[in-house]
Design a protein around this motif. Sequence first.
Motif, mmCIF file in Angstrom:
data_model
loop_
_atom_site.group_PDB
_atom_site.id
_atom_site.type_symbol
_atom_site.label_atom_id
_atom_site.label_comp_id
_atom_site.label_asym_id
_atom_site.label_seq_id
_atom_site.Cartn_x
_atom_site.Cartn_y
_atom_site.Cartn_z
ATOM 1 N N THR A 1 -6.513 -1.471 12.953
ATOM 2 C CA THR A 1 -5.891 -2.154 14.274
ATOM 3 C C THR A 1 -5.295 -3.350 13.916
ATOM 4 O O THR A 1 -4.161 -3.682 14.495
ATOM 5 N N ARG A 2 -6.054 -4.161 13.122
ATOM 6 C CA ARG A 2 -5.230 -5.583 12.726
ATOM 7 C C ARG A 2 -4.006 -5.305 11.883
ATOM 8 O O ARG A 2 -2.914 -5.915 12.079
ATOM 9 N N LEU A 3 -4.133 -4.155 11.088
ATOM 10 C CA LEU A 3 -2.947 -3.926 10.331
ATOM 11 C C LEU A 3 -1.673 -3.729 11.041
ATOM 12 O O LEU A 3 -0.763 -3.984 10.879
ATOM 13 N N ARG A 4 -2.068 -2.703 12.151
ATOM 14 C CA ARG A 4 -0.976 -2.432 12.945
ATOM 15 C C ARG A 4 -0.261 -3.483 13.656
ATOM 16 O O ARG A 4 1.015 -3.711 13.941
ATOM 17 N N SER A 5 -1.161 -4.496 13.931
ATOM 18 C CA SER A 5 -0.724 -5.489 14.953
ATOM 19 C C SER A 5 0.074 -6.338 13.877
ATOM 20 O O SER A 5 1.132 -7.134 14.147
ATOM 21 N N VAL A 6 -0.384 -6.532 12.755
ATOM 22 C CA VAL A 6 0.450 -7.387 11.591
ATOM 23 C C VAL A 6 1.723 -6.833 11.255
ATOM 24 O O VAL A 6 2.826 -7.662 11.301
ATOM 25 N N ARG A 7 1.617 -5.534 11.390
ATOM 26 C CA ARG A 7 2.937 -4.761 10.858
ATOM 27 C C ARG A 7 3.786 -4.997 12.120
ATOM 28 O O ARG A 7 5.211 -4.894 12.040
ATOM 29 N N ARG A 8 3.459 -4.764 13.459
ATOM 30 C CA ARG A 8 4.345 -5.138 14.772
ATOM 31 C C ARG A 8 4.936 -6.273 14.632
ATOM 32 O O ARG A 8 5.948 -6.592 15.257
ATOM 33 N N ASN A 9 4.040 -7.573 14.343
ATOM 34 C CA ASN A 9 4.830 -8.845 14.272
ATOM 35 C C ASN A 9 5.521 -9.101 12.754
ATOM 36 O O ASN A 9 5.858 -10.360 12.735
ATOM 37 N N ARG A 10 5.863 -8.204 12.122
ATOM 38 C CA ARG A 10 6.525 -8.451 10.790
ATOM 39 C C ARG A 10 5.884 -9.372 9.959
ATOM 40 O O ARG A 10 6.674 -10.147 9.438
ATOM 41 N N GLU A 11 4.711 -9.161 9.726
ATOM 42 C CA GLU A 11 3.984 -10.108 8.811
ATOM 43 C C GLU A 11 3.103 -9.640 7.609
ATOM 44 O O GLU A 11 2.444 -9.980 6.981
ATOM 45 N N MET A 12 3.690 -8.359 7.319
ATOM 46 C CA MET A 12 3.152 -7.420 6.371
ATOM 47 C C MET A 12 3.149 -8.176 4.912
ATOM 48 O O MET A 12 2.346 -7.891 4.179
ATOM 49 N N LEU A 13 4.515 -8.846 4.767
ATOM 50 C CA LEU A 13 4.467 -9.374 3.322
ATOM 51 C C LEU A 13 3.467 -10.549 3.202
ATOM 52 O O LEU A 13 2.754 -10.626 2.143
ATOM 53 N N VAL A 14 3.079 -11.308 4.303
ATOM 54 C CA VAL A 14 2.230 -12.373 4.201
ATOM 55 C C VAL A 14 0.836 -11.702 3.907
ATOM 56 O O VAL A 14 -0.093 -11.960 3.191
ATOM 57 N N TYR A 15 0.468 -10.653 4.806
ATOM 58 C CA TYR A 15 -0.798 -9.883 4.815
ATOM 59 C C TYR A 15 -1.005 -9.369 3.277
ATOM 60 O O TYR A 15 -2.012 -9.513 2.739
ATOM 61 N N ALA A 16 -0.139 -8.583 2.859
ATOM 62 C CA ALA A 16 -0.248 -8.012 1.481
ATOM 63 C C ALA A 16 -0.488 -9.327 0.499
ATOM 64 O O ALA A 16 -1.150 -8.960 -0.508
ATOM 65 N N ALA A 17 0.370 -10.135 0.545
ATOM 66 C CA ALA A 17 0.351 -11.082 -0.546
ATOM 67 C C ALA A 17 -1.058 -11.955 -0.437
ATOM 68 O O ALA A 17 -1.558 -12.229 -1.786
ATOM 69 N N THR A 18 -1.634 -12.103 0.530
ATOM 70 C CA THR A 18 -2.946 -12.735 0.684
ATOM 71 C C THR A 18 -4.275 -11.765 0.289
ATOM 72 O O THR A 18 -4.933 -12.314 -0.437
ATOM 73 N N LEU A 19 -3.882 -10.517 0.650
ATOM 74 C CA LEU A 19 -4.911 -9.429 0.273
ATOM 75 C C LEU A 19 -4.931 -9.408 -1.331
ATOM 76 O O LEU A 19 -5.819 -9.455 -2.204
ATOM 77 N N THR A 20 -3.608 -9.408 -2.009
ATOM 78 C CA THR A 20 -3.525 -9.041 -3.486
ATOM 79 C C THR A 20 -4.290 -10.532 -4.102
ATOM 80 O O THR A 20 -4.813 -10.311 -5.202
ATOM 81 N N LEU B 1 -4.336 -19.886 -0.295
ATOM 82 C CA LEU B 1 -3.305 -20.732 -0.427
ATOM 83 C C LEU B 1 -1.987 -20.061 -0.602
ATOM 84 O O LEU B 1 -1.081 -20.628 -0.236
ATOM 85 N N ILE B 2 -2.179 -19.208 -1.556
ATOM 86 C CA ILE B 2 -0.848 -18.454 -1.754
ATOM 87 C C ILE B 2 -0.484 -17.709 -0.682
ATOM 88 O O ILE B 2 0.777 -17.589 -0.089
ATOM 89 N N GLY B 3 -1.257 -17.392 0.221
ATOM 90 C CA GLY B 3 -1.173 -16.617 1.553
ATOM 91 C C GLY B 3 -0.197 -17.982 2.656
ATOM 92 O O GLY B 3 0.924 -17.334 3.169
ATOM 93 N N ILE B 4 -0.772 -18.855 2.615
ATOM 94 C CA ILE B 4 -0.158 -20.019 3.217
ATOM 95 C C ILE B 4 1.264 -20.137 2.544
ATOM 96 O O ILE B 4 2.172 -20.410 3.332
ATOM 97 N N ALA B 5 1.570 -20.336 1.320
ATOM 98 C CA ALA B 5 2.718 -20.534 0.935
ATOM 99 C C ALA B 5 3.702 -19.530 1.170
ATOM 100 O O ALA B 5 4.870 -19.780 1.641
ATOM 101 N N VAL B 6 3.151 -18.352 1.087
ATOM 102 C CA VAL B 6 4.223 -17.203 1.668
ATOM 103 C C VAL B 6 4.470 -17.095 3.099
ATOM 104 O O VAL B 6 5.892 -16.931 3.298
ATOM 105 N N ALA B 7 3.678 -17.555 4.078
ATOM 106 C CA ALA B 7 3.833 -17.431 5.257
ATOM 107 C C ALA B 7 5.012 -18.782 5.510
ATOM 108 O O ALA B 7 5.755 -18.428 6.414
#
Length: 833
Positions: free
Chosen positions: A402-421, A433-439
């Motif tokens: 559900t959160r993943l769909r919300s992130v995708r809807r708000n065009r934040e998938m790149l930030v999400y994927a970078a933080t997760l990885t 810190l890497i996620g913040i830099a990407v955001a």
Amino acid sequence: MSACIPTRTDHTSRTAHAETATDSPRTLTSRISRFLRPHDPPPGGRGFRIAGADLSASISVFLIALPLSLGIALATGAPLQAGLVAAAVGGLVVGRLGGAPLQVSGPAAGLIVITADLIQRYGWRTTCAITICAGLAQLALAALRVARSALAVSPAIVHGMLAGIGLTIALAQLHIVLGGSPQSSAVDNVRGLPAQLADLHPGAVSVSALTVAVLLGWPRIAGRVGRVVRKLPAALAAVVVATAVAALVGIDLERVHLPSWRSHALPELPEGPVLGLLAAVLTVTLVGSVESLLSAVAVDKLIAARKDPRVQIPRARLDRELSGQGAGNVLSGALGGLPVTGVAVRSAANVAAGSVSRHSTMLHGLWIAVAALLLVPVLDLIPLAALAALVMVVGVQMVNLTRLRSVRRNREMLVYAATLTAVLLTGVLEGVLIGIAVAVAVALHRLTRTRITAEERGGVHRVRVRGQLTFLAVPRLTRTLHQVPQDADCVVELDGSFMDHAAHEALRDWQTAHTARGRTAEFTSPAGARIAEPAPKSHACCRPWTPWRNHHCAQSGGARTDGARSGGQETDNGRAEGGHRVGGDGAGGAARTSGSRQLASGLSSFQRHTAPLVRGELERLAREGQRPSQLFLTCADSRLVTSMITSSGPGDLFTVRNVGNLVPLPGAVGADDSVAAAIEYAVEVLRVESITVCGHSGCGAMQALLNTPEPQALTPASEPTPLRRWLRHGLPSLERMRSRHHSWARIAGRLPVDAVEQLCLTNVIQQLEHLRAHESVARRLAEGTLELHGMYFHVGEAQAYLLADGVGSSDDHGGEEEVFNRVSPTALEESRA
């Protein structure tokens, strides 16, 4: 005597839906007081009485927390008793000192990876010391009142961090499920998985599979049996079933071993590199604090969704919650426990179980402590594979779709994927810190992604600007503007939500130079509404109200032209903070060119900005139908904003507006049935619980009544216009004010300032008497299921006055007074005194 006294109220911040479920004078005063001072924290409760709902909820949470605490301790590599210590401290200490009454704290899956790494690097006793230091850091942050700053972190970063932690946990526990031992990192666990699959332990795999099957299938048991067994939490049921089967079949497995409390390890002075220890303290502090604060906000939403209006739970006080978490971590570390955070799963179970105070959280901690002391022989029967399977499922569930769909809807998938990885490959702190830099990089990219095009049509050059106008886009903007011929008229269409000072200066300088040559240069929105030139400076006093089309701040120092707001250029019904808002369809600085254009502009702005925020709530109201608890009868004056002064939302009020807030008597000559029909519908069909008649200062209808030379001449035959015929229903109010049998109404202990204000107050009282004459109202009043309230709102002072007692009667008052009391910002605290 029908004088009003300040009503005793409970100052608790609830949602509009919960508040309006029963509208007594207490609730109405609470609403109006929150309009006057909306951000005060609720006072603490008094006494110590344990409700039955808290007792039953504490048992439910205890049954969930017990196996999870053992499983989390197992996953970190800490002594199993450390999980029980943290759970007990989280319940007893954080439950008592925290700022979120229904939030449950204890060892959390979100800190498993961090704690496991600390134990591997520094040992368990040093990890306890790091936990103490992290608690002290949380106390310092709470003293600085920076708790809300943690909510500024992008949700995509938080969800990516939790998903990365969840996958790391699941990979580590999978090795234990298969009968082996986990490696030190997620990468090593993936690499070692083929070898582990080649060397399975049948007993561990079977017990783990049984645990997962029961855990996932338990909530899906249907029928009457399902309703009975689901009272036992799925986590506890899974561990109990796996333990019983393993014991009956005689499967040889490693089991829980709780050593004597005499040998329990306590903290020691930390040993290791200073920078490494500081980084460890910072990591535990930040991750634990963010997770706790986000969980507290989520718990507020769960509480708001509850349907019981009698339960009044204060909203979370985040700084106090952070200090409570700090105190809990200090004590947990000192007693040899795991780090403590707010836990969303257990908190959600606490809310769902019907808890009504922090006592349920504290009792759950007490039950954990009792179990840790008295149930050691029972806990020693639990197979470690069952706990590992339980934690593995929890880790997988942290990757929330559900959160993943919300992130995708708000065009934040790149930030999400970078933080997760990054969390999977490097660690939690480095991943965040890497996620913040990407955001930040994504935000800068969007900020500079401005499209500027130009075209010529019918001799008029049109420059279109799409996106945010910052200093980074100024070179392209000025280059395009200077390509416009000097002898041509030009229209610059701005479609964005922000313009910084550099872009504003560039546009203004170009416009000045272009118009000096005798040509026109206009700025418009995409809808074609002209955007007027903003005044040279703005005032903070205007900012809260700039979304209003008719707002005008007299201090702005500039005249308002073409319907534009003074003090700032703004459209899209939004606010400019630190810059000039431009573009959109809106209202902002748009010229009042035509009614249809204004209407279309406002509707477009609603669809783009407001509709996405309220769509879910309106969908619920559409499904459930309207269920307001109050009929609010007030004047049609455009300055009277009922939803604002009562802090109400969609579906809360059944509002009837007419000229002069009049209630015609049943059977009166020329009576308008529309008001009577609305009253009957509200009372008989909607079953509202209260009716409020609200008058206001400067009422034009009352002024018209006062200016009537001979009120007796107001008859249906003598008054040809509908307005004059309607005002006949206000004659009883005028007669009441001039009668010697009724004292003048008073307002906050003083007499009204003039005859108009006196008539406005008297009219509220008289219309309440008219309400009593309606059959449906009289019947409900006799049953004791309906209340009548009188209210007066002074527009110029933004001050509400409430007539709570003696709301009008047909009896002669014998000289007694009707008093309207001020609803002040401190009315709630004063009423408690």
